[in-house]
Design an enzyme around this catalytic site. Structure first.
Site, PDB file in Angstrom:
ATOM      1  CE  LYS A  49      -4.015   2.720  -1.422  1.00 21.62           C
ATOM      2  NZ  LYS A  49      -4.315   4.159  -1.710  1.00 21.62           N
ATOM      3  CD  GLU A  92       1.701  -3.620  -3.673  1.00 22.01           C
ATOM      4  OE1 GLU A  92       2.075  -3.726  -2.497  1.00 22.01           O
ATOM      5  OE2 GLU A  92       2.399  -3.124  -4.561  1.00 22.01           O
TER       6      GLU A  92
HETATM    7  P1  NAD Z   1       2.815   8.944  -5.712  1.00 18.09           P
HETATM    8  O1  NAD Z   1       3.648   8.537  -4.538  1.00 18.09           O
HETATM    9  O2  NAD Z   1       3.480   9.190  -7.022  1.00 18.09           O
HETATM   10  O3  NAD Z   1       1.979  10.257  -5.352  1.00 18.09           O
HETATM   11  C1  NAD Z   1       1.345  10.445  -4.133  1.00 18.09           C
HETATM   12  C2  NAD Z   1       0.969  11.915  -4.016  1.00 18.09           C
HETATM   13  O4  NAD Z   1       0.253  12.089  -2.781  1.00 18.09           O
HETATM   14  C3  NAD Z   1       2.179  12.868  -3.958  1.00 18.09           C
HETATM   15  O5  NAD Z   1       1.970  13.962  -4.818  1.00 18.09           O
HETATM   16  C4  NAD Z   1       2.217  13.306  -2.508  1.00 18.09           C
HETATM   17  O6  NAD Z   1       2.755  14.604  -2.317  1.00 18.09           O
HETATM   18  C5  NAD Z   1       0.736  13.240  -2.133  1.00 18.09           C
HETATM   19  N1  NAD Z   1       0.528  13.080  -0.692  1.00 18.09           N
HETATM   20  C6  NAD Z   1       1.118  12.186   0.133  1.00 18.09           C
HETATM   21  N2  NAD Z   1       0.698  12.367   1.397  1.00 18.09           N
HETATM   22  C7  NAD Z   1      -0.213  13.380   1.369  1.00 18.09           C
HETATM   23  C8  NAD Z   1      -1.009  14.013   2.352  1.00 18.09           C
HETATM   24  N3  NAD Z   1      -0.951  13.637   3.643  1.00 18.09           N
HETATM   25  N4  NAD Z   1      -1.829  15.020   1.971  1.00 18.09           N
HETATM   26  C9  NAD Z   1      -1.877  15.408   0.679  1.00 18.09           C
HETATM   27  N5  NAD Z   1      -1.134  14.859  -0.296  1.00 18.09           N
HETATM   28  C10 NAD Z   1      -0.317  13.846   0.049  1.00 18.09           C
HETATM   29  O7  NAD Z   1       1.718   7.811  -5.829  1.00 18.09           O
HETATM   30  P2  NAD Z   1       1.026   7.180  -7.134  1.00 18.09           P
HETATM   31  O8  NAD Z   1       1.881   6.089  -7.635  1.00 18.09           O
HETATM   32  O9  NAD Z   1       0.587   8.275  -8.019  1.00 18.09           O
HETATM   33  O10 NAD Z   1      -0.257   6.503  -6.456  1.00 18.09           O
HETATM   34  C11 NAD Z   1      -1.459   7.244  -6.278  1.00 18.09           C
HETATM   35  C12 NAD Z   1      -2.499   6.351  -5.636  1.00 18.09           C
HETATM   36  O11 NAD Z   1      -2.726   5.202  -6.448  1.00 18.09           O
HETATM   37  C13 NAD Z   1      -2.067   5.803  -4.271  1.00 18.09           C
HETATM   38  O12 NAD Z   1      -3.188   5.820  -3.432  1.00 18.09           O
HETATM   39  C14 NAD Z   1      -1.630   4.367  -4.553  1.00 18.09           C
HETATM   40  O13 NAD Z   1      -1.846   3.550  -3.435  1.00 18.09           O
HETATM   41  C15 NAD Z   1      -2.552   4.007  -5.696  1.00 18.09           C
HETATM   42  N6  NAD Z   1      -2.058   3.016  -6.659  1.00 18.09           N
HETATM   43  C16 NAD Z   1      -0.832   3.161  -7.261  1.00 18.09           C
HETATM   44  C17 NAD Z   1      -0.425   2.240  -8.223  1.00 18.09           C
HETATM   45  C18 NAD Z   1       0.905   2.376  -8.935  1.00 18.09           C
HETATM   46  O14 NAD Z   1       1.289   1.496  -9.702  1.00 18.09           O
HETATM   47  N7  NAD Z   1       1.645   3.457  -8.757  1.00 18.09           N
HETATM   48  C19 NAD Z   1      -1.251   1.161  -8.575  1.00 18.09           C
HETATM   49  C20 NAD Z   1      -2.496   1.025  -7.910  1.00 18.09           C
HETATM   50  C21 NAD Z   1      -2.889   1.973  -6.973  1.00 18.09           C
HETATM   51  O1  DAU Z   2       0.367  -3.303  -7.685  1.00 16.22           O
HETATM   52  C1  DAU Z   2       0.134  -1.953  -7.452  1.00 16.22           C
HETATM   53  C2  DAU Z   2       1.287  -1.355  -6.689  1.00 16.22           C
HETATM   54  O2  DAU Z   2       2.380  -1.272  -7.593  1.00 16.22           O
HETATM   55  C3  DAU Z   2       0.962   0.001  -6.109  1.00 16.22           C
HETATM   56  O3  DAU Z   2      -0.037  -0.140  -5.132  1.00 16.22           O
HETATM   57  C4  DAU Z   2       2.211   0.633  -5.464  1.00 16.22           C
HETATM   58  O4  DAU Z   2       1.915   1.950  -5.034  1.00 16.22           O
HETATM   59  C5  DAU Z   2       3.292   0.690  -6.518  1.00 16.22           C
HETATM   60  O5  DAU Z   2       4.488   1.218  -5.959  1.00 16.22           O
HETATM   61  C6  DAU Z   2       3.558  -0.699  -7.096  1.00 16.22           C
HETATM   62  O6  DAU Z   2       4.145  -1.572  -6.092  1.00 16.22           O
HETATM   63  P1  DAU Z   2       5.353  -2.592  -6.443  1.00 16.22           P
HETATM   64  O7  DAU Z   2       6.051  -2.927  -5.210  1.00 16.22           O
HETATM   65  O8  DAU Z   2       4.875  -3.694  -7.311  1.00 16.22           O
HETATM   66  O9  DAU Z   2       6.236  -1.597  -7.398  1.00 16.22           O
HETATM   67  P2  DAU Z   2       7.804  -1.310  -7.478  1.00 16.22           P
HETATM   68  O10 DAU Z   2       7.999  -0.465  -8.687  1.00 16.22           O
HETATM   69  O11 DAU Z   2       8.370  -0.833  -6.194  1.00 16.22           O
HETATM   70  O12 DAU Z   2       8.413  -2.754  -7.762  1.00 16.22           O
HETATM   71  C7  DAU Z   2       7.978  -3.537  -8.873  1.00 16.22           C
HETATM   72  C8  DAU Z   2       8.719  -4.863  -8.801  1.00 16.22           C
HETATM   73  O13 DAU Z   2      10.108  -4.627  -9.086  1.00 16.22           O
HETATM   74  C9  DAU Z   2       8.685  -5.531  -7.446  1.00 16.22           C
HETATM   75  O14 DAU Z   2       8.613  -6.943  -7.617  1.00 16.22           O
HETATM   76  C10 DAU Z   2      10.027  -5.165  -6.807  1.00 16.22           C
HETATM   77  C11 DAU Z   2      10.951  -5.059  -8.009  1.00 16.22           C
HETATM   78  N1  DAU Z   2      12.056  -4.067  -7.894  1.00 16.22           N
HETATM   79  C12 DAU Z   2      11.736  -2.793  -7.548  1.00 16.22           C
HETATM   80  C13 DAU Z   2      12.718  -1.833  -7.430  1.00 16.22           C
HETATM   81  C14 DAU Z   2      12.364  -0.414  -7.025  1.00 16.22           C
HETATM   82  C15 DAU Z   2      13.356  -4.439  -8.195  1.00 16.22           C
HETATM   83  O15 DAU Z   2      13.652  -5.594  -8.555  1.00 16.22           O
HETATM   84  N2  DAU Z   2      14.337  -3.470  -8.084  1.00 16.22           N
HETATM   85  C16 DAU Z   2      14.072  -2.188  -7.691  1.00 16.22           C
HETATM   86  O16 DAU Z   2      15.033  -1.380  -7.579  1.00 16.22           O
END
Ligand code: NAD
Ligand code: DAU
Length: 339
Positions: free
Chosen positions: A157, A127
């Site tokens: 980020k 992102e």
């Molecule tokens: P998540 O929200 O599921 O988990 C985040 C965790 O961080 C939680 O367990 C929370 O308690 C902990 N946390 C938050 N604030 C904190 C603090 N101040 N001190 C200690 N712990 C803290 O997130 P995720 O989806 O597992 O994402 C993890 C990492 O990967 C993030 O940095 C996110 O930006 C990155 N990321 C996520 C995705 C995705 O698709 N979910 C994709 C690319 C990158």
């Molecule tokens: O690309 C990596 C990112 O992917 C990570 O950095 C973020 O932490 C992670 O949350 C995710 O971000 P998105 O915004 O892409 O994910 P999300 O699951 O929130 O939404 C995915 C897509 O679906 C987005 O286009 C918004 C849409 N959406 C999401 C929700 C929650 C809906 O249409 N309805 C919904 O209720």
């Protein structure tokens, strides 16, 4: 190797902890997590039985606590997953995103420098590159695509990424960054698209699709992200950014219809709702660099990954039922009640 994993009670961090404990039986892992709404101690209940694992409840922005932990544990590497991660929440309340995602990163890097940690890895996101047009499938994000953020989440980020690169250049911190596309799999918090849709289908609730559902994400099964991070931490070059993605672009409406079909539900559940503000159109990752340099390749295709994920949510109802019946209910009503 002794690793500090931050945010390990969340979605990707917990999957990473299980990946490491399973793959390297001689490694030690310490997890620091403050257990925000997104952190769940029960997710780590198998890990805490492992003698090579330790959980510390704490905030990465708490400099004193972080320094004490580093002094006591003498980590070889730090992998920073801890973050506020949900775009919609960042639109409602940006401040905590800046604190955790930027200042938390700084506190961890200062501790790495102070205590001589050999590798700091920042888990970042695609992102930071903003979005791509829907009608240009030839365009992909590469590591040299300019940073151009859309939401307070992605801006926080990107700020952290810039700080990591600055610490590398100015202070010689041995740091790497990964920028991954959307993950899916076990322990994904119910606020995100895939688990939200699975859980709503199982509860026979409307499926809120933002806008027209035409936005595109590049989905990667979570263990493939874990293997990429593991390779970068051990073999990646300091000061480098590595893109990680699945070459698996899908529209949101395709994802929702796939889940409906897998669960034998009706498409009548689909409800188109007001779009997300500033909604990114399309993400698509070019991961040639990590494939060529480190030999990484995703192992799980989408057809298998989505089936595994749905099965996990069917088999682990107590995990998500506890979440959706608690404070999350208020969040859901606020976000979707009048949408
Ligand atoms: P998540 O929200 O599921 O988990 C985040 C965790 O961080 C939680 O367990 C929370 O308690 C902990 N946390 C938050 N604030 C904190 C603090 N101040 N001190 C200690 N712990 C803290 O997130 P995720 O989806 O597992 O994402 C993890 C990492 O990967 C993030 O940095 C996110 O930006 C990155 N990321 C996520 C995705 C995705 O698709 N979910 C994709 C690319 C990158
Ligand atoms: O690309 C990596 C990112 O992917 C990570 O950095 C973020 O932490 C992670 O949350 C995710 O971000 P998105 O915004 O892409 O994910 P999300 O699951 O929130 O939404 C995915 C897509 O679906 C987005 O286009 C918004 C849409 N959406 C999401 C929700 C929650 C809906 O249409 N309805 C919904 O209720």
């Amino acid at each position: 190797m002794k690793l500090l994993v931050t945010g390990g009670a969340g979605f990707i961090g917990s999957n990473f902890i299980y990946y490491i404990l399973d793959k390297y039986t001689g490694d030690e892992v310490v997890c620091i997590d403050v257990l925000t709404y997104a952190g769940n101690y029960s997710t780590l209940e198998e890990a805490v039985k492992n003698k090579n694992f330790k959980f510390v409840k704490g905030d990465i922005t708490d400099r004193q606590l972080v320094n004490e932990l580093f002094e006591a544990e003498k980590f070889d590497a730090v992998v920073n997953f801890a973050a506020e991660s949900h775009v919609d929440r960042s639109i409602e309340n940006p401040e905590v995103f800046l604190k955790t995602n930027i200042l938390g990163t700084q506190v961890l890097m200062d501790a790495c420098l102070k205590y001589g940690v050999k590798r700091y890895h920042q888990v970042s996101t695609d992102e930071v590159y903003g979005d791509l047009p829907l009608d240009r499938p030839d365009l992909l994000f590469t590591e040299t695509t300019p940073i151009k953020t859309s939401s307070p989440y992605s801006a926080s980020k990107a700020s952290a990424d810039l700080l990591v690169l600055a610490y590398h250049r100015t202070f010689g911190l041995n740091a790497t960054i990964s920028r991954c596309s959307n993950n899916y799999g076990p322990y994904h918090f119910p606020e995100k698209l895939i688990p939200l849709m699975i859980i709503n289908v199982l509860n026979n609730k409307p499926l809120p699709v933002y806008g027209k559902g035409e936005n595109v994400r590049d989905w990667l099964y979570v263990t493939d992200h874990c293997s990429a991070i593991d390779l970068i931490v051990r073999n990646g070059r300091a000061g480098e950014v590595y893109n990680v993605g699945g070459n698996n672009e899908k529209t949101n409406i395709f994802i929702v219809k796939t889940i409906i079909k897998e669960l034998g539900a009706s498409e009548d559940l689909i409800t188109y709702v007001t779009d997300r503000k500033g909604h990114d159109l399309r993400y698509a990752i070019d991961s040639t660099k990590i494939q060529n340099e480190l030999g990484w390749k995703p192992q799980i295709n989408f057809e298998d990954g989505i089936k595994k994920t749905i099965k996990w949510y069917l088999d682990n109802k107590p995990w998500w039922e506890e979440i959706v019946s608690g404070e999350y209910k208020n969040y859901y009503d606020k976000m979707y009640g009048n949408r």
